[in-house]
Motif scaffolding. Sequence first.
Motif, PDB file in Angstrom:
ATOM      1  N   ALA A  53       0.831  -1.205   0.000  1.00 48.01           N
ATOM      2  CA  ALA A  53       0.000   0.000   0.000  1.00 48.01           C
ATOM      3  C   ALA A  53       0.865   1.255   0.000  1.00 48.01           C
ATOM      4  N   VAL A  54       1.950   1.240   0.777  1.00 43.24           N
ATOM      5  CA  VAL A  54       2.868   2.379   0.796  1.00 43.24           C
ATOM      6  C   VAL A  54       3.489   2.586  -0.584  1.00 43.24           C
ATOM      7  N   GLU A  55       3.876   1.500  -1.245  1.00 42.45           N
ATOM      8  CA  GLU A  55       4.458   1.616  -2.577  1.00 42.45           C
ATOM      9  C   GLU A  55       3.427   2.114  -3.595  1.00 42.45           C
ATOM     10  N   LEU A  56       2.189   1.688  -3.469  1.00 38.21           N
ATOM     11  CA  LEU A  56       1.136   2.165  -4.359  1.00 38.21           C
ATOM     12  C   LEU A  56       0.906   3.668  -4.161  1.00 38.21           C
ATOM     13  N   LEU A  57       0.853   4.098  -2.912  1.00 42.47           N
ATOM     14  CA  LEU A  57       0.690   5.522  -2.619  1.00 42.47           C
ATOM     15  C   LEU A  57       1.875   6.337  -3.134  1.00 42.47           C
ATOM     16  N   ALA A  58       3.074   5.778  -3.019  1.00 39.40           N
ATOM     17  CA  ALA A  58       4.263   6.469  -3.531  1.00 39.40           C
ATOM     18  C   ALA A  58       4.184   6.613  -5.041  1.00 39.40           C
ATOM     19  N   ALA A  59       3.757   5.566  -5.730  1.00 36.51           N
ATOM     20  CA  ALA A  59       3.640   5.625  -7.191  1.00 36.51           C
ATOM     21  C   ALA A  59       2.663   6.721  -7.608  1.00 36.51           C
ATOM     22  N   VAL A  60       1.552   6.792  -6.918  1.00 33.81           N
ATOM     23  CA  VAL A  60       0.555   7.819  -7.223  1.00 33.81           C
ATOM     24  C   VAL A  60       1.097   9.201  -6.854  1.00 33.81           C
ATOM     25  N   GLY A  61       1.732   9.306  -5.698  1.00 35.17           N
ATOM     26  CA  GLY A  61       2.226  10.590  -5.203  1.00 35.17           C
ATOM     27  C   GLY A  61       3.381  11.170  -5.994  1.00 35.17           C
ATOM     28  N   LEU A  62       4.115  10.329  -6.700  1.00 40.57           N
ATOM     29  CA  LEU A  62       5.234  10.821  -7.499  1.00 40.57           C
ATOM     30  C   LEU A  62       4.784  11.489  -8.791  1.00 40.57           C
ATOM     31  N   VAL A  63       3.602  11.150  -9.276  1.00 39.11           N
ATOM     32  CA  VAL A  63       3.200  11.622 -10.601  1.00 39.11           C
ATOM     33  C   VAL A  63       1.907  12.446 -10.578  1.00 39.11           C
ATOM     34  N   LEU A  64       0.858  11.896  -9.995  1.00 37.73           N
ATOM     35  CA  LEU A  64      -0.463  12.517 -10.118  1.00 37.73           C
ATOM     36  C   LEU A  64      -0.567  13.944  -9.598  1.00 37.73           C
ATOM     37  N   PRO A  65      -0.044  14.284  -8.442  1.00 32.75           N
ATOM     38  CA  PRO A  65      -0.200  15.673  -7.976  1.00 32.75           C
ATOM     39  C   PRO A  65       0.369  16.702  -8.962  1.00 32.75           C
ATOM     40  N   ALA A  66       1.501  16.391  -9.569  1.00 36.95           N
ATOM     41  CA  ALA A  66       2.101  17.322 -10.524  1.00 36.95           C
ATOM     42  C   ALA A  66       1.322  17.362 -11.831  1.00 36.95           C
ATOM     43  N   VAL A  67       0.866  16.207 -12.292  1.00 35.34           N
ATOM     44  CA  VAL A  67       0.116  16.153 -13.546  1.00 35.34           C
ATOM     45  C   VAL A  67      -1.203  16.910 -13.415  1.00 35.34           C
ATOM     46  N   LEU A  68      -1.881  16.709 -12.293  1.00 32.40           N
ATOM     47  CA  LEU A  68      -3.173  17.356 -12.086  1.00 32.40           C
ATOM     48  C   LEU A  68      -3.048  18.783 -11.577  1.00 32.40           C
ATOM     49  N   GLY A  69      -1.870  19.151 -11.071  1.00 35.51           N
ATOM     50  CA  GLY A  69      -1.676  20.493 -10.527  1.00 35.51           C
ATOM     51  C   GLY A  69      -2.361  20.695  -9.190  1.00 35.51           C
ATOM     52  N   ILE A  70      -2.674  19.599  -8.519  1.00 33.72           N
ATOM     53  CA  ILE A  70      -3.326  19.659  -7.216  1.00 33.72           C
ATOM     54  C   ILE A  70      -2.322  19.222  -6.155  1.00 33.72           C
ATOM     55  N   ALA A  71      -1.932  20.121  -5.287  1.00 32.97           N
ATOM     56  CA  ALA A  71      -0.974  19.856  -4.205  1.00 32.97           C
ATOM     57  C   ALA A  71       0.321  19.232  -4.729  1.00 32.97           C
ATOM     58  N   PRO A  72       1.015  19.895  -5.664  1.00 28.97           N
ATOM     59  CA  PRO A  72       2.245  19.323  -6.211  1.00 28.97           C
ATOM     60  C   PRO A  72       3.367  19.169  -5.188  1.00 28.97           C
ATOM     61  N   VAL A  73       3.211  19.755  -4.006  1.00 32.95           N
ATOM     62  CA  VAL A  73       4.219  19.562  -2.957  1.00 32.95           C
ATOM     63  C   VAL A  73       4.267  18.105  -2.507  1.00 32.95           C
TER      64      VAL A  73
END
Length: 127
Positions: A53-73
Amino acid sequence: MNVALWIIAGVLAAVCLIGSAKMFVPRERMAAMSSAARWVEDFRPGALQALGAVELLAAVGLVLPAVLGIAPVLVPLAATGLVLLFAGAITMRLRRGERATITGDAIYLVLALFVAWGRFGPESFTG
């Protein structure tokens, strides 16, 4: 440098996405896949699911926030979390005496450290 950070983040996300299979694959089957995966026998199924689950969250957190422009931090925070995860993986492999398999984890650790540094610093999404 921005392109390099995107590529490395994508590679790390793919590695983490593949690694998140721990949530679904029984540990006996994972241990039988290769000698490098025998470490799963030291963990309970619940712990393996948590790692997945941690690895899945990391995979999502590395890409999606920047792509969507939502909380890129969240991108450098996810990379920092991966640094901690891979540091733990290296520690576990050292304790098990699996020195030959540390190289991959060390490379991923350095890549995650590079993404965290780059996204917190010179190529920050906020600056």
